[in-house]
Design a protein around this motif. Structure first.
Motif, PDB file in Angstrom:
ATOM      1  N   LEU A  47       0.834  -1.202   0.000  1.00 14.10           N
ATOM      2  CA  LEU A  47       0.000   0.000   0.000  1.00 14.10           C
ATOM      3  C   LEU A  47       0.864   1.245   0.000  1.00 14.10           C
ATOM      4  O   LEU A  47       1.856   1.327   0.732  1.00 14.10           O
ATOM      5  CB  LEU A  47      -0.892  -0.002   1.242  1.00 14.10           C
ATOM      6  N   VAL A  48       0.466   2.216  -0.797  1.00 13.78           N
ATOM      7  CA  VAL A  48       1.034   3.560  -0.714  1.00 13.78           C
ATOM      8  C   VAL A  48       0.013   4.479  -0.047  1.00 13.78           C
ATOM      9  O   VAL A  48       0.283   5.079   0.987  1.00 13.78           O
ATOM     10  CB  VAL A  48       1.425   4.097  -2.099  1.00 13.78           C
ATOM     11  N   ALA A  49      -1.160   4.584  -0.646  1.00 10.39           N
ATOM     12  CA  ALA A  49      -2.198   5.444  -0.091  1.00 10.39           C
ATOM     13  C   ALA A  49      -3.525   5.112  -0.729  1.00 10.39           C
ATOM     14  O   ALA A  49      -3.587   4.729  -1.902  1.00 10.39           O
ATOM     15  CB  ALA A  49      -1.864   6.920  -0.335  1.00 10.39           C
ATOM     16  N   THR A  50      -4.598   5.254   0.050  1.00 12.25           N
ATOM     17  CA  THR A  50      -5.947   5.110  -0.487  1.00 12.25           C
ATOM     18  C   THR A  50      -6.806   6.254   0.018  1.00 12.25           C
ATOM     19  O   THR A  50      -6.531   6.856   1.059  1.00 12.25           O
ATOM     20  CB  THR A  50      -6.592   3.776  -0.076  1.00 12.25           C
ATOM     21  N   TYR A  59      -2.403   6.320   4.561  1.00 13.69           N
ATOM     22  CA  TYR A  59      -1.067   6.366   3.981  1.00 13.69           C
ATOM     23  C   TYR A  59      -0.162   5.338   4.641  1.00 13.69           C
ATOM     24  O   TYR A  59      -0.246   5.093   5.850  1.00 13.69           O
ATOM     25  CB  TYR A  59      -0.425   7.744   4.178  1.00 13.69           C
ATOM     26  N   ALA A  60       0.736   4.779   3.859  1.00 15.52           N
ATOM     27  CA  ALA A  60       1.791   3.966   4.433  1.00 15.52           C
ATOM     28  C   ALA A  60       2.681   4.872   5.281  1.00 15.52           C
ATOM     29  O   ALA A  60       2.899   6.040   4.941  1.00 15.52           O
ATOM     30  CB  ALA A  60       2.609   3.313   3.330  1.00 15.52           C
ATOM     31  N   LYS A  64       4.141   9.040   4.681  1.00 12.22           N
ATOM     32  CA  LYS A  64       3.420  10.100   5.386  1.00 12.22           C
ATOM     33  C   LYS A  64       4.272  11.365   5.445  1.00 12.22           C
ATOM     34  O   LYS A  64       5.458  11.317   5.760  1.00 12.22           O
ATOM     35  CB  LYS A  64       3.063   9.643   6.802  1.00 12.22           C
ATOM     36  N   GLY A  65       3.632  12.478   5.159  1.00 13.69           N
ATOM     37  CA  GLY A  65       4.332  13.753   5.175  1.00 13.69           C
ATOM     38  C   GLY A  65       5.029  14.088   3.873  1.00 13.69           C
ATOM     39  O   GLY A  65       5.477  15.225   3.684  1.00 13.69           O
ATOM     40  N   ARG A  66       5.152  13.130   2.979  1.00  7.98           N
ATOM     41  CA  ARG A  66       5.818  13.369   1.703  1.00  7.98           C
ATOM     42  C   ARG A  66       4.858  13.216   0.516  1.00  7.98           C
ATOM     43  O   ARG A  66       4.999  13.921  -0.482  1.00  7.98           O
ATOM     44  CB  ARG A  66       6.982  12.384   1.521  1.00  7.98           C
ATOM     45  N   PHE A  67       3.928  12.288   0.623  1.00  9.74           N
ATOM     46  CA  PHE A  67       2.989  12.022  -0.460  1.00  9.74           C
ATOM     47  C   PHE A  67       1.608  12.549  -0.073  1.00  9.74           C
ATOM     48  O   PHE A  67       1.204  12.472   1.090  1.00  9.74           O
ATOM     49  CB  PHE A  67       2.869  10.525  -0.729  1.00  9.74           C
ATOM     50  N   ASN A  76     -13.836  10.721 -11.394  1.00  8.25           N
ATOM     51  CA  ASN A  76     -13.300   9.412 -11.018  1.00  8.25           C
ATOM     52  C   ASN A  76     -11.789   9.337 -11.261  1.00  8.25           C
ATOM     53  O   ASN A  76     -11.285   8.380 -11.873  1.00  8.25           O
ATOM     54  CB  ASN A  76     -14.015   8.288 -11.780  1.00  8.25           C
ATOM     55  N   GLN A  77     -11.106  10.364 -10.812  1.00  7.36           N
ATOM     56  CA  GLN A  77      -9.658  10.415 -10.961  1.00  7.36           C
ATOM     57  C   GLN A  77      -9.001  10.609  -9.594  1.00  7.36           C
ATOM     58  O   GLN A  77      -9.562  11.266  -8.717  1.00  7.36           O
ATOM     59  CB  GLN A  77      -9.237  11.558 -11.885  1.00  7.36           C
ATOM     60  N   VAL A  78      -7.811  10.045  -9.443  1.00  9.02           N
ATOM     61  CA  VAL A  78      -7.003  10.289  -8.258  1.00  9.02           C
ATOM     62  C   VAL A  78      -5.629  10.766  -8.686  1.00  9.02           C
ATOM     63  O   VAL A  78      -5.145  10.416  -9.776  1.00  9.02           O
ATOM     64  CB  VAL A  78      -6.859   9.040  -7.352  1.00  9.02           C
ATOM     65  N   TYR A  79      -5.025  11.547  -7.798  1.00 12.29           N
ATOM     66  CA  TYR A  79      -3.725  12.133  -8.080  1.00 12.29           C
ATOM     67  C   TYR A  79      -2.825  11.891  -6.875  1.00 12.29           C
ATOM     68  O   TYR A  79      -3.223  12.164  -5.743  1.00 12.29           O
ATOM     69  CB  TYR A  79      -3.864  13.632  -8.327  1.00 12.29           C
ATOM     70  N   LEU A  80      -1.639  11.388  -7.124  1.00 16.69           N
ATOM     71  CA  LEU A  80      -0.679  11.157  -6.052  1.00 16.69           C
ATOM     72  C   LEU A  80       0.491  12.111  -6.248  1.00 16.69           C
ATOM     73  O   LEU A  80       1.280  11.948  -7.181  1.00 16.69           O
ATOM     74  CB  LEU A  80      -0.192   9.705  -6.063  1.00 16.69           C
ATOM     75  N   GLN A  81       0.568  13.117  -5.394  1.00 19.61           N
ATOM     76  CA  GLN A  81       1.682  14.045  -5.423  1.00 19.61           C
ATOM     77  C   GLN A  81       2.775  13.496  -4.533  1.00 19.61           C
ATOM     78  O   GLN A  81       2.562  13.291  -3.330  1.00 19.61           O
ATOM     79  CB  GLN A  81       1.245  15.430  -4.921  1.00 19.61           C
ATOM     80  N   MET A  82       3.933  13.253  -5.115  1.00 16.49           N
ATOM     81  CA  MET A  82       5.043  12.643  -4.385  1.00 16.49           C
ATOM     82  C   MET A  82       6.190  13.646  -4.310  1.00 16.49           C
ATOM     83  O   MET A  82       6.760  14.025  -5.336  1.00 16.49           O
ATOM     84  CB  MET A  82       5.501  11.355  -5.097  1.00 16.49           C
ATOM     85  N   ASN A  83       6.482  14.083  -3.098  1.00 16.81           N
ATOM     86  CA  ASN A  83       7.565  15.036  -2.859  1.00 16.81           C
ATOM     87  C   ASN A  83       8.672  14.383  -2.044  1.00 16.81           C
ATOM     88  O   ASN A  83       8.467  13.329  -1.434  1.00 16.81           O
ATOM     89  CB  ASN A  83       7.032  16.258  -2.116  1.00 16.81           C
ATOM     90  N   SER A  84       9.821  15.019  -2.045  1.00 17.72           N
ATOM     91  CA  SER A  84      10.970  14.522  -1.275  1.00 17.72           C
ATOM     92  C   SER A  84      11.211  13.042  -1.550  1.00 17.72           C
ATOM     93  O   SER A  84      11.388  12.238  -0.622  1.00 17.72           O
ATOM     94  CB  SER A  84      10.739  14.755   0.224  1.00 17.72           C
TER      95      SER A  84
END
Length: 115
Positions: A47-50, A59-60, A64-67, A76-84
């Motif tokens: 799991l990353v996030a749901t 969140y895994a 946490k704190g980064r994504f 019906n769209q999801v967006y995963l913003q991944m920082n750091s």
């Protein structure tokens, strides 16, 4: 049946950012939750996030704190913003959609974080 189309993977240096998108399409379906899982080489899918249709996120601990996972229910769209991003974030990222009765997966998109 639900089809999932993912986009946004790629190669990035450690500390950089990427944004993954996933669009769900089909007929006569109601989504319970959507999210992302990932699988690194030699490891199991994790799991990353749901995010539920009601707005609850999970969140895994490792992200946490980064994504940040967000959702456009109307589209019906999801967006995963991944920082750091870290090298250990490298893997194939799979979009997941649950319709209460069935689980659907996207084809996966590669994310590679170089050190």
């Amino acid at each position: 049946q639900v089809q999932l189309v993912e986009s946004g993977g790629g190669l990035v240096q450690a500390g950089g950012s990427l944004r993954l998108s996933c669009a769900a399409s089909g007929s006569n379906f109601k989504l319970n939750y959507m999210g992302w899982f990932r699988q690194a080489a030699g490891n199991e899918r994790e799991l990353v996030a749901t995010l539920t249709s009601g707005g609850s996120t999970n969140y895994a601990d490792s992200v946490k704190g980064r994504f940040t996972l967000s959702r456009d229910n109307a589209k019906n769209q999801v967006y995963l913003q991944m920082n750091s991003l870290k090298p250990e974030d490298t893997g194939v990222y799979y979009c997941n959609a649950n319709t209460y009765f069935h689980n659907f997966w996207g084809q996966g998109t590669q994310v590679t974080v170089s050190s």
